[in-house]
Design an enzyme around this catalytic site. Structure first.
Site, PDB file in Angstrom:
ATOM      1  N   ASP A   9      -4.041  -1.292  23.350  1.00  0.00           N
ATOM      2  CA  ASP A   9      -2.840  -1.819  23.991  1.00  0.00           C
ATOM      3  C   ASP A   9      -1.749  -1.905  22.917  1.00  0.00           C
ATOM      4  O   ASP A   9      -2.040  -1.949  21.719  1.00  0.00           O
ATOM      5  CB  ASP A   9      -3.148  -3.202  24.567  1.00  0.00           C
ATOM      6  CG  ASP A   9      -1.903  -3.945  25.008  1.00  0.00           C
ATOM      7  OD1 ASP A   9      -1.125  -3.378  25.796  1.00  0.00           O
ATOM      8  OD2 ASP A   9      -1.705  -5.087  24.543  1.00  0.00           O
ATOM      9  N   LEU A  10      -0.491  -1.929  23.341  1.00  0.00           N
ATOM     10  CA  LEU A  10       0.599  -1.995  22.370  1.00  0.00           C
ATOM     11  C   LEU A  10       1.063  -3.432  22.122  1.00  0.00           C
ATOM     12  O   LEU A  10       0.731  -4.038  21.117  1.00  0.00           O
ATOM     13  CB  LEU A  10       1.774  -1.124  22.833  1.00  0.00           C
ATOM     14  CG  LEU A  10       1.579   0.392  22.726  1.00  0.00           C
ATOM     15  CD1 LEU A  10       2.817   1.131  23.211  1.00  0.00           C
ATOM     16  CD2 LEU A  10       1.248   0.806  21.292  1.00  0.00           C
ATOM     17  N   ASP A  11       1.849  -3.983  23.035  1.00  0.00           N
ATOM     18  CA  ASP A  11       2.489  -5.276  22.805  1.00  0.00           C
ATOM     19  C   ASP A  11       1.448  -6.397  22.706  1.00  0.00           C
ATOM     20  O   ASP A  11       0.593  -6.558  23.570  1.00  0.00           O
ATOM     21  CB  ASP A  11       3.479  -5.580  23.936  1.00  0.00           C
ATOM     22  CG  ASP A  11       4.583  -4.542  23.985  1.00  0.00           C
ATOM     23  OD1 ASP A  11       5.480  -4.596  23.134  1.00  0.00           O
ATOM     24  OD2 ASP A  11       4.525  -3.662  24.865  1.00  0.00           O
ATOM     25  N   THR A  43      -1.218   1.493  27.679  1.00  0.00           N
ATOM     26  CA  THR A  43      -0.149   0.501  27.736  1.00  0.00           C
ATOM     27  C   THR A  43       0.480   0.433  29.122  1.00  0.00           C
ATOM     28  O   THR A  43       0.385   1.370  29.916  1.00  0.00           O
ATOM     29  CB  THR A  43       0.938   0.842  26.687  1.00  0.00           C
ATOM     30  OG1 THR A  43       2.012  -0.100  26.780  1.00  0.00           O
ATOM     31  CG2 THR A  43       1.497   2.239  26.901  1.00  0.00           C
ATOM     32  N   GLY A  44       1.133  -0.679  29.384  1.00  0.00           N
ATOM     33  CA  GLY A  44       1.932  -0.794  30.588  1.00  0.00           C
ATOM     34  C   GLY A  44       3.293  -0.145  30.429  1.00  0.00           C
ATOM     35  O   GLY A  44       4.005   0.075  31.411  1.00  0.00           O
ATOM     36  N   LYS A 195      -5.671   0.168  33.529  1.00  0.00           N
ATOM     37  CA  LYS A 195      -5.911   0.914  32.288  1.00  0.00           C
ATOM     38  C   LYS A 195      -7.319   1.511  32.241  1.00  0.00           C
ATOM     39  O   LYS A 195      -7.524   2.574  31.642  1.00  0.00           O
ATOM     40  CB  LYS A 195      -5.675   0.015  31.080  1.00  0.00           C
ATOM     41  CG  LYS A 195      -4.230  -0.392  30.888  1.00  0.00           C
ATOM     42  CD  LYS A 195      -4.053  -1.239  29.637  1.00  0.00           C
ATOM     43  CE  LYS A 195      -2.614  -1.670  29.449  1.00  0.00           C
ATOM     44  NZ  LYS A 195      -2.418  -2.453  28.211  1.00  0.00           N
ATOM     45  N   ASP A 218      -4.723  -8.048  24.998  1.00  0.00           N
ATOM     46  CA  ASP A 218      -4.365  -9.469  24.905  1.00  0.00           C
ATOM     47  C   ASP A 218      -3.868 -10.076  26.208  1.00  0.00           C
ATOM     48  O   ASP A 218      -3.816 -11.294  26.339  1.00  0.00           O
ATOM     49  CB  ASP A 218      -3.277  -9.665  23.842  1.00  0.00           C
ATOM     50  CG  ASP A 218      -1.931  -9.102  24.287  1.00  0.00           C
ATOM     51  OD1 ASP A 218      -1.867  -7.910  24.677  1.00  0.00           O
ATOM     52  OD2 ASP A 218      -0.945  -9.851  24.261  1.00  0.00           O
ATOM     53  N   ASN A 221      -3.182  -7.405  32.025  1.00  0.00           N
ATOM     54  CA  ASN A 221      -3.268  -5.982  32.381  1.00  0.00           C
ATOM     55  C   ASN A 221      -4.279  -5.228  31.517  1.00  0.00           C
ATOM     56  O   ASN A 221      -4.474  -4.030  31.679  1.00  0.00           O
ATOM     57  CB  ASN A 221      -1.894  -5.306  32.296  1.00  0.00           C
ATOM     58  CG  ASN A 221      -1.327  -5.271  30.888  1.00  0.00           C
ATOM     59  OD1 ASN A 221      -1.705  -6.055  30.022  1.00  0.00           O
ATOM     60  ND2 ASN A 221      -0.397  -4.360  30.652  1.00  0.00           N
TER      61      ASN A 221
END
Length: 270
Positions: A9-11, A43-44, A195, A218, A221
């Site tokens: 995941d990114l953020d 990622t979203g 995801k 985290d 999602n």
């Protein structure tokens, strides 16, 4: 060591609070690639807002965007393009219904085209990343095609009532999530997408079994992805449901949590 698929995941996960990849985490991921492991992003975000990180890590894998609504391989068109948008009429019904609640704005995205319900300078700052085509107007009348996602920005006190309506009326055709603070945003995609759906496509492509998938996340999602992976890892800053779902918990996104886990699990020396 057998090849692993590492999904990021990114953020709040790969990225620090300053939206950068730390030097240590970058070195660890590059070492993992050198050792033969596959590293991917899930990622979203749309692709335009994740491409820079894809390039920074010199990835050569497919990428999952819009929480599974868009999966493709940026470097290999023959891999296939999996885009599953929502039905336009359903989205118009949702936009109409949201007007019965207090909200700030709504944003529809059709891949890299952005449509704002109301002109909003703050949202423009967020969605202008990657230089998309941005237009503003009533989504009920000018949205031209089936959207990849719909975002509803509302006060925190109204988010749950809007989500309750979405669950009662549209549960069979959409899935919805909420963003983490400070943005109180409801994110909507087509039902059945998450995801994990994209992660399965990629792991099947590489022939990597679930027990050799390591996924980091985290927020809510990330839940399905962490549950699907043989090694689902919650960041130390993850929300409670993520920390309880994940099989492991590592350091926070600001403490090189990804690096700490991979160095130990995959015996990576940096």
């Amino acid at each position: 060591m057998d090849k692993h698929l590492i999904a990021l995941d990114l953020d709040g996960t790969l990225l620090t609070d300053e939206k950068t990849i730390s030097d240590r985490t970058k070195r660890t991921l590059l070492k993992a690639k050198e050792a033969g492991h596959e590293v991917m992003i899930a990622t979203g975000r749309p692709f335009r807002a994740s491409e820079a990180y894809y390039k920074e890590l010199a990835l050569h894998t497919p990428i999952v965007n819009f929480n599974g609504a868009y999966v493709h391989h940026p470097l290999d068109q023959s891999w296939g393009l999996h885009h599953e948008p929502m039905n336009l009429n359903v989205v118009k019904d949702i936009v109409e219904a949201v007007h019965s609640y207090e909200f700030h704005n709504m944003v529809a995205e059709i891949l890299d085209d952005v449509y704002l319900h109301y002109h909003d300078e703050k949202l423009l700052d967020i969605f202008s990343f990657g230089n998309p085509t941005i237009t503003a107007g009533d989504l009920r009348t000018y949205l031209p095609a089936n959207p990849t996602s719909l975002l509803i920005h509302a006060d925190e006190s109204h988010v749950e009532s809007i989500r309750s309506h979405l669950s009662e009326v549209h549960a069979e055709v959409i899935d919805h999530r909420r963003w983490g603070a400070p943005w109180h945003v409801i994110e909507i995609v087509k039902s059945g997408l998450n995801k994990a759906v994209g992660l399965k496509k990629v792991s099947d492509y590489y022939g990597i079994s679930k027990d050799r998938i390591i996924a980091f996340g985290d927020e809510d999602n990330d839940l399905e992805m962490l549950d699907y992976a043989g090694l689902g890892v919650a960041m130390g800053n993850g929300i409670d449901s993520v920390r309880s779902t994940a099989k492991h918990i590592t350091g926070t996104n600001n403490e090189d949590g990804i690096s700490l886990f991979l160095e130990d699990r995959l015996n990576i020396k940096i």
